[in-house]
Design a protein around this motif. Structure first.
Motif, PDB file in Angstrom:
ATOM      1  N   THR A  46      77.509 -48.444  64.389  1.00  0.00           N
ATOM      2  CA  THR A  46      77.683 -48.414  65.833  1.00  0.00           C
ATOM      3  C   THR A  46      77.626 -46.977  66.326  1.00  0.00           C
ATOM      4  O   THR A  46      78.315 -46.099  65.794  1.00  0.00           O
ATOM      5  N   PHE A  47      76.808 -46.748  67.360  1.00  0.00           N
ATOM      6  CA  PHE A  47      76.677 -45.420  67.945  1.00  0.00           C
ATOM      7  C   PHE A  47      76.884 -45.503  69.455  1.00  0.00           C
ATOM      8  O   PHE A  47      76.663 -46.540  70.077  1.00  0.00           O
ATOM      9  N   ASP A  48      77.306 -44.367  70.016  1.00  0.00           N
ATOM     10  CA  ASP A  48      77.494 -44.298  71.465  1.00  0.00           C
ATOM     11  C   ASP A  48      76.209 -43.961  72.197  1.00  0.00           C
ATOM     12  O   ASP A  48      76.019 -44.370  73.349  1.00  0.00           O
ATOM     13  N   ALA A  49      75.344 -43.180  71.542  1.00  0.00           N
ATOM     14  CA  ALA A  49      74.130 -42.706  72.210  1.00  0.00           C
ATOM     15  C   ALA A  49      73.146 -42.189  71.172  1.00  0.00           C
ATOM     16  O   ALA A  49      73.500 -41.928  70.017  1.00  0.00           O
ATOM     17  N   LEU A  50      71.901 -42.047  71.624  1.00  0.00           N
ATOM     18  CA  LEU A  50      70.856 -41.440  70.805  1.00  0.00           C
ATOM     19  C   LEU A  50      70.677 -39.984  71.214  1.00  0.00           C
ATOM     20  O   LEU A  50      70.685 -39.661  72.406  1.00  0.00           O
ATOM     21  N   LEU A  51      70.509 -39.123  70.237  1.00  0.00           N
ATOM     22  CA  LEU A  51      70.171 -37.727  70.498  1.00  0.00           C
ATOM     23  C   LEU A  51      68.677 -37.558  70.256  1.00  0.00           C
ATOM     24  O   LEU A  51      68.175 -37.878  69.173  1.00  0.00           O
ATOM     25  N   VAL A  52      67.967 -37.069  71.264  1.00  0.00           N
ATOM     26  CA  VAL A  52      66.519 -36.865  71.159  1.00  0.00           C
ATOM     27  C   VAL A  52      66.220 -35.390  71.412  1.00  0.00           C
ATOM     28  O   VAL A  52      66.444 -34.884  72.510  1.00  0.00           O
ATOM     29  N   THR A  53      65.737 -34.714  70.392  1.00  0.00           N
ATOM     30  CA  THR A  53      65.443 -33.283  70.502  1.00  0.00           C
ATOM     31  C   THR A  53      63.952 -32.992  70.527  1.00  0.00           C
ATOM     32  O   THR A  53      63.550 -31.840  70.642  1.00  0.00           O
ATOM     33  N   SER A  54      63.139 -34.038  70.426  1.00  0.00           N
ATOM     34  CA  SER A  54      61.687 -33.867  70.506  1.00  0.00           C
ATOM     35  C   SER A  54      61.072 -35.134  71.074  1.00  0.00           C
ATOM     36  O   SER A  54      61.470 -36.254  70.711  1.00  0.00           O
ATOM     37  N   ALA A  55      60.083 -34.952  71.942  1.00  0.00           N
ATOM     38  CA  ALA A  55      59.357 -36.102  72.475  1.00  0.00           C
ATOM     39  C   ALA A  55      58.657 -36.876  71.366  1.00  0.00           C
ATOM     40  O   ALA A  55      58.384 -38.076  71.509  1.00  0.00           O
ATOM     41  N   ASN A  56      58.387 -36.230  70.233  1.00  0.00           N
ATOM     42  CA  ASN A  56      57.697 -36.907  69.130  1.00  0.00           C
ATOM     43  C   ASN A  56      58.509 -38.078  68.579  1.00  0.00           C
ATOM     44  O   ASN A  56      57.941 -39.037  68.053  1.00  0.00           O
ATOM     45  N   ALA A  57      59.831 -38.011  68.677  1.00  0.00           N
ATOM     46  CA  ALA A  57      60.657 -39.127  68.208  1.00  0.00           C
ATOM     47  C   ALA A  57      60.373 -40.381  69.010  1.00  0.00           C
ATOM     48  O   ALA A  57      60.371 -41.497  68.477  1.00  0.00           O
ATOM     49  N   MET A  58      60.117 -40.213  70.311  1.00  0.00           N
ATOM     50  CA  MET A  58      59.802 -41.345  71.174  1.00  0.00           C
ATOM     51  C   MET A  58      58.352 -41.793  70.985  1.00  0.00           C
ATOM     52  O   MET A  58      58.044 -42.977  71.021  1.00  0.00           O
ATOM     53  N   ARG A  59      57.442 -40.841  70.795  1.00  0.00           N
ATOM     54  CA  ARG A  59      56.030 -41.177  70.644  1.00  0.00           C
ATOM     55  C   ARG A  59      55.737 -41.870  69.317  1.00  0.00           C
ATOM     56  O   ARG A  59      54.838 -42.711  69.234  1.00  0.00           O
ATOM     57  N   HIS A  60      56.465 -41.492  68.254  1.00  0.00           N
ATOM     58  CA  HIS A  60      56.130 -41.962  66.910  1.00  0.00           C
ATOM     59  C   HIS A  60      57.233 -42.803  66.283  1.00  0.00           C
ATOM     60  O   HIS A  60      57.143 -43.150  65.107  1.00  0.00           O
ATOM     61  N   GLY A  61      58.279 -43.144  67.059  1.00  0.00           N
ATOM     62  CA  GLY A  61      59.383 -43.912  66.502  1.00  0.00           C
ATOM     63  C   GLY A  61      59.030 -45.338  66.134  1.00  0.00           C
ATOM     64  O   GLY A  61      59.713 -45.965  65.322  1.00  0.00           O
ATOM     65  N   GLY A  62      57.969 -45.876  66.730  1.00  0.00           N
ATOM     66  CA  GLY A  62      57.501 -47.210  66.364  1.00  0.00           C
ATOM     67  C   GLY A  62      58.415 -48.333  66.828  1.00  0.00           C
ATOM     68  O   GLY A  62      59.237 -48.179  67.734  1.00  0.00           O
ATOM     69  N   ILE A  63      58.281 -49.488  66.159  1.00  0.00           N
ATOM     70  CA  ILE A  63      58.982 -50.686  66.606  1.00  0.00           C
ATOM     71  C   ILE A  63      60.494 -50.581  66.383  1.00  0.00           C
ATOM     72  O   ILE A  63      61.263 -51.323  66.986  1.00  0.00           O
ATOM     73  N   GLY A  64      60.912 -49.660  65.520  1.00  0.00           N
ATOM     74  CA  GLY A  64      62.345 -49.491  65.293  1.00  0.00           C
ATOM     75  C   GLY A  64      63.094 -49.096  66.546  1.00  0.00           C
ATOM     76  O   GLY A  64      64.299 -49.360  66.672  1.00  0.00           O
TER      77      GLY A  64
END
Length: 221
Positions: A46-64
């Motif tokens: 269980t997590f409270d939030a996602l930390l995103v430090t690069s747009a690549n995580a969103m572009r290449h994160g896939g179906i997960g």
């Protein structure tokens, strides 16, 4: 007027080129990395939030990513925030410096358990769980290729890119004092080292701000 050298990998490099063109600055797309997705599955925690430090995580994160869209996003800067919104996430916190500052901002609004969707090569942050969702593989252009940077302005978006660019410039015996640097953050500026003609640091970690800085460095005497 100097040209700009953009070492950011696609598709971000093309976006930077377009922003520079809109400012009247000719630019050369010279990627020093290639981005690829990494197979992963969401953790059963269980997590409270996602930390995103690069747009690549969103572009290449896939179906997960689909299993995580209910979590708010803590973005390191405006670029990461835009990518998160485009992927269907709600952004709760947008930082203005680096990952540590973004984590502090998350704690201030009550997010204590953060899942960092990150690249394989990263700096892990204390108290944050990291998940590798993409990798960034370095490219090594042939000897002499970095001579194109002589007399120009190089835009650097990450500490790793800064170190790689500096090593290749030195490999090709390009005088550092003949290259101007536009750095996305203070960490990037520190990673590229010294001896450059000028090092400018964007006041916020955002490509729009960085390209404006690079345009100024290209025009200034």
């Amino acid at each position: 007027m100097r040209n700009a050298i953009v070492v950011r990998p696609a598709p971000g490099g093309g976006q930077t080129i377009a922003r520079l063109a809109a400012l009247g600055i000719p630019a050369l797309e010279f990627p020093l990395f290639v981005i690829a997705p990494v197979a992963w599955s969401p953790l059963n925690e269980t997590f409270d939030a996602l930390l995103v430090t690069s747009a690549n995580a969103m572009r290449h994160g896939g179906i997960g990513l689909e299993a995580l869209t209910a979590l708010p996003v803590v973005a390191v800067g405006e670029g990461s925030a835009r990518a998160a919104r485009a992927a269907g996430f709600q952004v709760a916190v947008t930082g203005a410096a680096d990952g540590r500052e973004a984590v502090e901002g998350a704690h201030q609004v009550g997010f204590s358990r953060l899942l960092h969707l990150a690249g394989r090569d990263r700096i892990d942050l204390p108290g944050v769980t990291s998940m590798t969702v993409y990798r960034s593989d370095a490219l090594y252009p042939p000897p002499g290729a970095l001579e194109v940077a002589c007399g120009q302005v190089a835009l650097l978006h990450s500490p790793r890119a800064a170190r790689h660019f500096a090593a290749l410039v030195d490999r090709d015996a390009v005088p550092r004092h003949k290259v101007r640097i536009a750095a996305l953050s203070e960490a990037v500026a520190q990673s590229v080292g010294g001896g450059w003609g000028t090092i400018g640091v964007a006041p916020r970690p955002d490509d729009v701000v960085l390209t404006a800085l690079a345009a100024k460095l290209a025009i200034d005497p």
